[in-house]
Design an enzyme around this catalytic site. Structure first.
Site, PDB file in Angstrom:
ATOM      1  N   HIS A 278       0.833  -1.209   0.000  1.00 53.24           N
ATOM      2  CA  HIS A 278       0.000   0.000   0.000  1.00 53.24           C
ATOM      3  C   HIS A 278       0.868   1.260   0.000  1.00 53.24           C
ATOM      4  O   HIS A 278       0.626   2.195  -0.772  1.00 53.24           O
ATOM      5  CB  HIS A 278      -0.913  -0.019   1.237  1.00 53.24           C
ATOM      6  CG  HIS A 278      -1.688   1.237   1.445  1.00 53.24           C
ATOM      7  ND1 HIS A 278      -3.014   1.377   1.074  1.00 53.24           N
ATOM      8  CD2 HIS A 278      -1.335   2.443   1.983  1.00 53.24           C
ATOM      9  CE1 HIS A 278      -3.426   2.592   1.372  1.00 53.24           C
ATOM     10  NE2 HIS A 278      -2.435   3.259   1.929  1.00 53.24           N
ATOM     11  N   GLU A 279       1.886   1.281   0.839  1.00 55.29           N
ATOM     12  CA  GLU A 279       2.762   2.450   0.911  1.00 55.29           C
ATOM     13  C   GLU A 279       3.572   2.618  -0.370  1.00 55.29           C
ATOM     14  O   GLU A 279       3.841   3.739  -0.806  1.00 55.29           O
ATOM     15  CB  GLU A 279       3.687   2.350   2.127  1.00 55.29           C
ATOM     16  CG  GLU A 279       2.976   2.325   3.474  1.00 55.29           C
ATOM     17  CD  GLU A 279       2.041   3.496   3.676  1.00 55.29           C
ATOM     18  OE1 GLU A 279       2.323   4.592   3.153  1.00 55.29           O
ATOM     19  OE2 GLU A 279       1.008   3.331   4.348  1.00 55.29           O
ATOM     20  N   ASP A 362      -4.892   0.952  -1.945  1.00 55.43           N
ATOM     21  CA  ASP A 362      -5.441  -0.334  -1.502  1.00 55.43           C
ATOM     22  C   ASP A 362      -5.574  -1.296  -2.681  1.00 55.43           C
ATOM     23  O   ASP A 362      -5.244  -2.484  -2.577  1.00 55.43           O
ATOM     24  CB  ASP A 362      -6.817  -0.131  -0.853  1.00 55.43           C
ATOM     25  CG  ASP A 362      -6.720   0.422   0.560  1.00 55.43           C
ATOM     26  OD1 ASP A 362      -5.614   0.401   1.137  1.00 55.43           O
ATOM     27  OD2 ASP A 362      -7.753   0.881   1.082  1.00 55.43           O
TER      28      ASP A 362
END
Length: 426
Positions: A278-279, A362
């Site tokens: 996600h990051e 996401d």
């Protein structure tokens, strides 16, 4: 006139506070829609009765404190003007030195100290409340240290900004807002560049991820995504909180992916890898740079509107506010109040953009890891650790949520899993 403005401002704040309280505690609907009952997004599935009760209580009080704090800041700045404190701060500064920069520094220390003292009770209530619900693990001494670091960092940056700002106002009464914005661009980029290596370490200790096996897997994911990364950093947040988090910070060579040690301690390896994916999505899709561009655009509009509103306020209420011109540093509380109001009003719009980016991240993460179960359990654990409502009130979502709600995030993952299951059967 000053007494009248002060009275009605206090009355408006009290009425506003009661309305927000009624909305959060009695008027807002936080129940899960019928179609999601019994799914992985239903908090009754992954939270026990006590956790459900604490989540509702904590979220309501936390949200109430948020909605009370920012308008209270406006009220403090307004009272500083109405009671002549800004005028007194300037007089004390001029009596202390004949040098303009030192006068600005003295004026600003008085203003900053008074605002700090006035808002301290709400800050302490927020800290104490978080600690009573076992979200914060921070001692009072440690919390107070962070508060003082905040104070002096903000003071140092404000001294530079205010000195330049009022010099520009005196040089160009009509276009100072434009010149201030142009100068803010390199200043903003510089602060973002040095923040991970100079400012963040003042609050916590950062170091390369200790679990080298996990770091290898994360770096392999980064290589797959064409992200030039040599380290993943962890930070010792367990001394301050039980909440979980990970984030991307900095720009250029100082950009970092950071994991809280609470996240490492409470999540499984698959869950951590989902968070890392996600990051990484924020880096891949250049969300940080899009965010900088959006911030600079909003700051341009904000400075322009602040200039117009300051002139309007002084022209109509200058006598009550004890102001005759924008160039006078006594107008600083008015500028800060207007800027804070504009930021508050802009929050819903910036949050819409942020929620879109987080939803994209996401999607990227679930496609990279292809592990819906780990994604779902990650969001469930994030909800449990932070006592977050799965479906917050609409007003809270609009003003506070820079991420999609947990209901939206878990529902998206479930739909992804269902879609993949159908594809495999075909």
């Amino acid at each position: 006139m000053a007494r009248k403005i002060g009275f009605f401002s206090v009355l408006a704040y009290i009425i506003y506070g009661f309305l927000i309280y009624f909305y959060l505690f009695y008027g807002a609907d936080t129940s899960i829609p019928f179609e999601y009952e019994g799914t992985s997004a239903d908090p009754t599935i992954f939270l026990n009765g006590k956790e459900l009760m604490l989540s509702e209580e904590y979220s309501k009080i936390r949200d109430l404190l948020f909605f009370l704090s920012t308008p209270f800041e406006w009220l403090v700045y307004l009272m500083i003007l109405l009671f002549g404190l800004s005028k007194a701060f300037k007089r004390w500064a001029e009596q202390s030195s004949r040098f303009r920069f030192i006068q600005t520094a003295i004026y600003l220390i008085w203003l900053s100290f008074f605002a700090f003292v006035a808002t301290f009770p709400l800050s302490y209530i927020s800290y104490s409340f978080s600690k009573s619900y076992n979200i914060s693990t921070q001692t009072f001494a440690s919390w107070m240290k962070d508060e003082l670091i905040d104070f002096w960092i903000n003071y140092g940056m404000m001294l530079i900004i205010v000195s330049v700002l009022y010099w520009l106002i005196q040089k160009s009464k009509k276009r100072w807002w434009l010149y201030a914005w142009l100068l803010s661009i390199p200043f903003t980029l510089f602060i973002m560049f040095v923040n991970p290596v100079l400012i963040d370490p003042l609050y916590n200790d950062f170091y390369p991820l200790k679990n080298k096996e996990l770091e290898t897997k994360i770096l392999k994911m980064a290589d797959k995504a064409n992200i030039p990364a040599d380290h993943v950093f962890e930070v010792n947040m367990s001394e301050k909180t039980n909440a979980l988090n990970a984030y991307v910070t900095g720009i250029g060579s100082n950009s970092r992916i950071v994991l809280w040690d609470t996240t490492l301690n409470r999540l499984s390896e698959d869950e951590i890898l989902f968070i890392m994916a996600h990051e990484m999505a924020h880096y891949v899709e250049k969300h940080i740079y899009i965010g900088i561009g959006g911030y600079l655009l909003l700051s341009l509009v904000g400075l322009y509107l602040s200039a117009r509103l300051m002139n309007w306020a002084i022209n109509h209420y200058g006598e009550a506010l004890k102001l005759s011109t924008v160039q006078d540093i006594r107008s600083l509380p008015l500028f800060l109040m207007i800027l804070s109001m504009l930021l508050f009003i802009s929050d819903p719009f910036s949050n819409i953009v942020s929620r879109y980016q987080e939803a994209r991240a996401d999607t990227y993460a679930i496609e990279m890891t292809d592990n819906p179960n780990a994604a779902i359990s990650t969001f469930q654990e994030l909800s449990r650790a932070g006592l977050n409502q799965v479906k917050p009130p609409l007003l809270v979502k609009i003003f506070r949520y820079s991420h999609p709600t947990m209901l939206e995030r878990m529902t998206m993952i479930e739909e992804y899993g269902l879609k993949k299951s159908i594809e495999r059967q075909q």
